[in-house]
Design a protein around this motif. Structure first.
Motif, PDB file in Angstrom:
ATOM      1  N   THR A   1       0.833  -1.197   0.000  1.00 15.57           N
ATOM      2  CA  THR A   1       0.000   0.000   0.000  1.00 15.57           C
ATOM      3  C   THR A   1       0.871   1.251   0.000  1.00 15.57           C
ATOM      4  OG1 THR A   1      -0.137  -0.108   2.412  1.00 15.57           O
ATOM      5  CG2 THR A   1      -1.939  -1.102   1.150  1.00 15.57           C
ATOM      6  N   LEU A   2       0.350   2.311  -0.621  1.00 13.24           N
ATOM      7  CA  LEU A   2       1.021   3.597  -0.703  1.00 13.24           C
ATOM      8  C   LEU A   2       0.136   4.649  -0.053  1.00 13.24           C
ATOM      9  CD1 LEU A   2       3.356   5.370  -1.987  1.00 13.24           C
ATOM     10  CD2 LEU A   2       1.812   5.670  -3.940  1.00 13.24           C
ATOM     11  N   ALA A   3       0.738   5.542   0.740  1.00 14.87           N
ATOM     12  CA  ALA A   3      -0.032   6.603   1.379  1.00 14.87           C
ATOM     13  C   ALA A   3       0.872   7.795   1.639  1.00 14.87           C
ATOM     14  CB  ALA A   3      -0.655   6.105   2.688  1.00 14.87           C
ATOM     15  N   LEU A   4       0.233   8.917   1.985  1.00 13.88           N
ATOM     16  CA  LEU A   4       0.969  10.122   2.358  1.00 13.88           C
ATOM     17  C   LEU A   4       1.299  10.093   3.844  1.00 13.88           C
ATOM     18  CD1 LEU A   4      -1.266  12.719   0.501  1.00 13.88           C
ATOM     19  CD2 LEU A   4       1.070  12.132  -0.142  1.00 13.88           C
ATOM     20  N   ALA A   5       2.473  10.607   4.181  1.00 13.41           N
ATOM     21  CA  ALA A   5       2.867  10.789   5.577  1.00 13.41           C
ATOM     22  C   ALA A   5       3.621  12.094   5.676  1.00 13.41           C
ATOM     23  CB  ALA A   5       3.725   9.625   6.054  1.00 13.41           C
ATOM     24  N   GLY A   6       3.530  12.723   6.850  1.00 14.34           N
ATOM     25  CA  GLY A   6       4.245  13.974   7.006  1.00 14.34           C
ATOM     26  C   GLY A   6       3.632  14.848   8.071  1.00 14.34           C
ATOM     27  N   PRO A   7       4.106  16.083   8.191  1.00 14.24           N
ATOM     28  CA  PRO A   7       3.616  16.983   9.237  1.00 14.24           C
ATOM     29  C   PRO A   7       2.128  17.260   9.094  1.00 14.24           C
ATOM     30  CG  PRO A   7       4.936  18.161   7.608  1.00 14.24           C
ATOM     31  CD  PRO A   7       5.118  16.713   7.338  1.00 14.24           C
ATOM     32  N   GLY A   8       1.408  17.097  10.197  1.00 14.61           N
ATOM     33  CA  GLY A   8      -0.025  17.357  10.193  1.00 14.61           C
ATOM     34  C   GLY A   8      -0.888  16.188   9.792  1.00 14.61           C
TER      35      GLY A   8
ATOM     36  N   LEU B   1       4.762   8.484   1.041  1.00 14.30           N
ATOM     37  CA  LEU B   1       5.243   9.674   0.335  1.00 14.30           C
ATOM     38  C   LEU B   1       5.379  10.794   1.350  1.00 14.30           C
ATOM     39  CD1 LEU B   1       2.873   9.469  -2.754  1.00 14.30           C
ATOM     40  CD2 LEU B   1       5.359   9.210  -2.842  1.00 14.30           C
ATOM     41  N   VAL B   2       6.584  11.348   1.480  1.00 18.61           N
ATOM     42  CA  VAL B   2       6.849  12.379   2.484  1.00 18.61           C
ATOM     43  C   VAL B   2       7.420  13.611   1.801  1.00 18.61           C
ATOM     44  CG1 VAL B   2       7.261  10.656   4.282  1.00 18.61           C
ATOM     45  CG2 VAL B   2       9.187  11.510   2.941  1.00 18.61           C
ATOM     46  N   PRO B   3       7.272  14.787   2.400  1.00 13.98           N
ATOM     47  CA  PRO B   3       7.771  16.012   1.753  1.00 13.98           C
ATOM     48  C   PRO B   3       9.283  16.160   1.872  1.00 13.98           C
ATOM     49  CG  PRO B   3       6.780  16.535   3.870  1.00 13.98           C
ATOM     50  CD  PRO B   3       6.512  15.084   3.630  1.00 13.98           C
ATOM     51  N   ARG B   4       9.856  16.766   0.845  1.00 17.46           N
ATOM     52  CA  ARG B   4      11.263  17.182   0.863  1.00 17.46           C
ATOM     53  C   ARG B   4      11.283  18.698   1.018  1.00 17.46           C
ATOM     54  NH1 ARG B   4      15.626  18.585  -3.154  1.00 17.46           N
ATOM     55  NH2 ARG B   4      13.892  19.178  -4.490  1.00 17.46           N
ATOM     56  N   HIS B   5      11.950  19.181   2.060  1.00 17.04           N
ATOM     57  CA  HIS B   5      11.877  20.599   2.400  1.00 17.04           C
ATOM     58  C   HIS B   5      12.377  21.464   1.238  1.00 17.04           C
ATOM     59  CE1 HIS B   5      12.228  24.332   4.607  1.00 17.04           C
ATOM     60  NE2 HIS B   5      11.513  23.773   5.571  1.00 17.04           N
ATOM     61  N   PRO B   6      11.614  22.494   0.844  1.00 15.12           N
ATOM     62  CA  PRO B   6      11.991  23.281  -0.342  1.00 15.12           C
ATOM     63  C   PRO B   6      13.219  24.161  -0.134  1.00 15.12           C
ATOM     64  CG  PRO B   6      10.049  24.208   0.719  1.00 15.12           C
ATOM     65  CD  PRO B   6      10.311  22.908   1.397  1.00 15.12           C
ATOM     66  N   LEU B   7      13.613  24.426   1.109  1.00 15.01           N
ATOM     67  CA  LEU B   7      14.789  25.253   1.352  1.00 15.01           C
ATOM     68  C   LEU B   7      16.027  24.418   1.657  1.00 15.01           C
ATOM     69  CD1 LEU B   7      13.290  28.152   3.522  1.00 15.01           C
ATOM     70  CD2 LEU B   7      13.654  28.081   1.057  1.00 15.01           C
ATOM     71  N   THR B   8      15.884  23.466   2.567  1.00 11.83           N
ATOM     72  CA  THR B   8      17.048  22.699   3.011  1.00 11.83           C
ATOM     73  C   THR B   8      17.246  21.400   2.241  1.00 11.83           C
ATOM     74  OG1 THR B   8      15.783  21.464   4.682  1.00 11.83           O
ATOM     75  CG2 THR B   8      16.661  23.627   5.320  1.00 11.83           C
ATOM     76  N   GLY B   9      16.198  20.910   1.565  1.00 10.53           N
ATOM     77  CA  GLY B   9      16.278  19.612   0.906  1.00 10.53           C
ATOM     78  C   GLY B   9      16.116  18.450   1.856  1.00 10.53           C
ATOM     79  N   GLU B  10      15.898  18.734   3.147  1.00 11.70           N
ATOM     80  CA  GLU B  10      15.727  17.668   4.136  1.00 11.70           C
ATOM     81  C   GLU B  10      14.457  16.868   3.837  1.00 11.70           C
ATOM     82  OE1 GLU B  10      14.941  17.155   8.979  1.00 11.70           O
ATOM     83  OE2 GLU B  10      15.199  19.146   8.080  1.00 11.70           O
ATOM     84  N   VAL B  11      14.538  15.554   3.997  1.00 18.53           N
ATOM     85  CA  VAL B  11      13.394  14.677   3.786  1.00 18.53           C
ATOM     86  C   VAL B  11      12.745  14.387   5.129  1.00 18.53           C
ATOM     87  CG1 VAL B  11      12.644  12.414   2.960  1.00 18.53           C
ATOM     88  CG2 VAL B  11      14.430  13.662   1.732  1.00 18.53           C
ATOM     89  N   TRP B  12      11.428  14.566   5.204  1.00 15.60           N
ATOM     90  CA  TRP B  12      10.689  14.281   6.442  1.00 15.60           C
ATOM     91  C   TRP B  12      10.890  12.825   6.832  1.00 15.60           C
ATOM     92  CZ3 TRP B  12       7.774  16.866  10.023  1.00 15.60           C
ATOM     93  CH2 TRP B  12       6.965  16.089  10.862  1.00 15.60           C
ATOM     94  N   ARG B  13      11.198  12.609   8.093  1.00 11.92           N
ATOM     95  CA  ARG B  13      11.423  11.255   8.579  1.00 11.92           C
ATOM     96  C   ARG B  13      10.246  10.805   9.433  1.00 11.92           C
ATOM     97  NH1 ARG B  13      14.880   9.330   5.070  1.00 11.92           N
ATOM     98  NH2 ARG B  13      16.731  10.663   4.841  1.00 11.92           N
TER      99      ARG B  13
END
Length: 339
Positions: free
Chosen positions: A226-233, A243-255
């Motif tokens: 299964t595939l789903a979104l995960a991340g802040p909020g 699927l998690v966000p990659r920060h647009p400024l730092t490039g950090e990947v949400w863990r």
């Protein structure tokens, strides 16, 4: 903030700029459509991969030589250019002149002949301007030809995890090239994380942009993962791949917590998928029954189904060490052979 200067004579070559993450569409080509500047004014990014000429074919390079350049599956050509090019908007350059004999392309420069910008002070070739009709407008400053000089400037924006999403349909009524790029890159990682098993995708826009390609490239049969979104909020999804966000400024990947493989996705694309809003269209007075929308104006409707960027899918897959596994190499070959 940073100003880039000529390594030959020290002349300043850019306005003050702040570093952000490399955009997902940095290597995107898009038909014969004119595209805007890739970078926002006042920003720059660094490409960690080799970029530009000289190029060598896969046969000339060999599998081991290509792997040393970060490419693990057959490609048409392997770049033997340097890593670490600095990417910025053309409008942020200063004190440069064009090298006319190195400007190729049909409607502008495509960057295929090497550096086409030189320092106006000493003539040192320092970078490549790209503005042809199928490329995002950008300047790539070559490593080793420029110096980074720190300068005073406004503080950089915070590195928090809140930002607005961007819609999947652009003002022309077509699918957004940025969405096609972001999904194409993320799709490569989802395929690798699937371990060759069919992936179930939740309904809605996530299915629209990921579902058809996953169905086409993975073996038939009932879904196993299964595939789903995960991340802040968002609550923990309990999916096999997230699927998690990659920060647009730092490039950090949400863990996220847990052991599910985390696939990075362009943060503003992720935000629209995660928090699309209710989409209500309410007249100035009164209201409409549930499920009824105004027809003035009609919401934009793309002329065709969503297609992840195929070339960026292939480019990303070829740079994943996992592509050397026989099942994923077969998927890669299948994707190369179809539109």
């Amino acid at each position: 903030m940073t100003v880039f200067a000529c390594a030959g004579c020290g002349a300043e070559l850019t306005a003050p700029v702040s570093r952000v993450a490399l955009p997902v569409q940095a290597h995107q080509e898009y038909g014969d459509r004119y595209l805007p500047p890739l970078m926002e004014p006042g920003t720059y990014a660094v490409d960690p991969e080799p970029y530009g000429p000289p190029w060598r074919t896969w046969g000339e390079t060999g599998a081991d030589g290509a792997a040393a350049r970060g490419v693990y599956a057959p490609v048409d050509a392997v770049s033997f250019g340097p890593a670490g090019h600095v990417l910025l908007a053309p409008g942020d350059t200063r004190g440069t002149v064009v090298i006319p004999e190195r400007c190729d392309g049909c409607c502008g420069s495509a960057g295929g002949l090497g550096p086409n910008l030189a320092c106006a002070g000493c003539g040192l070739p320092v970078g490549t301007r790209i503005d042809d009709c199928y490329r995002w407008q950008a300047v790539w400053l070559a490593p080793g030809t420029v110096l980074r000089l720190p300068v005073d400037g406004p503080p950089a924006p915070g590195a928090g995890w809140e930002w607005a999403g961007i819609p999947p349909i652009d003002p022309t009524g077509c699918w957004s090239p940025r969405w096609e790029a972001a999904v194409g890159i993320a799709l490569a990682h989802v395929l690798a994380a699937s371990a060759g098993a069919r992936v179930a995708v939740p309904g809605g826009l996530l299915t629209t942009v990921f579902g058809p390609a996953l169905d086409a490239l993975l073996p038939p049969g009932p879904p196993v993962r299964t595939l789903a979104l995960a991340g802040p909020g968002l609550p923990a999804p309990g999916a096999d791949v997230v699927l998690v966000p990659r920060h647009p400024l730092t490039g950090e990947v949400w863990r996220p917590g847990g052991t599910a493989p985390a696939v990075p996705l362009d943060a503003e694309v992720w935000a629209h998928l995660a928090f699309p809003g209710d989409g209500a269209r309410i007249p100035a007075t009164g209201g409409l029954p549930a499920g009824v929308e105004r027809d003035d104006p009609l919401p934009p409707s793309p002329p065709s189904g969503f297609r992840p960027d195929r070339e960026l899918l292939l480019r990303t897959l070829a740079r994943l060490p996992a592509v050397r596994e026989p099942w994923l190499l077969e998927v890669y070959a299948e994707a190369r052979g179809r539109r």
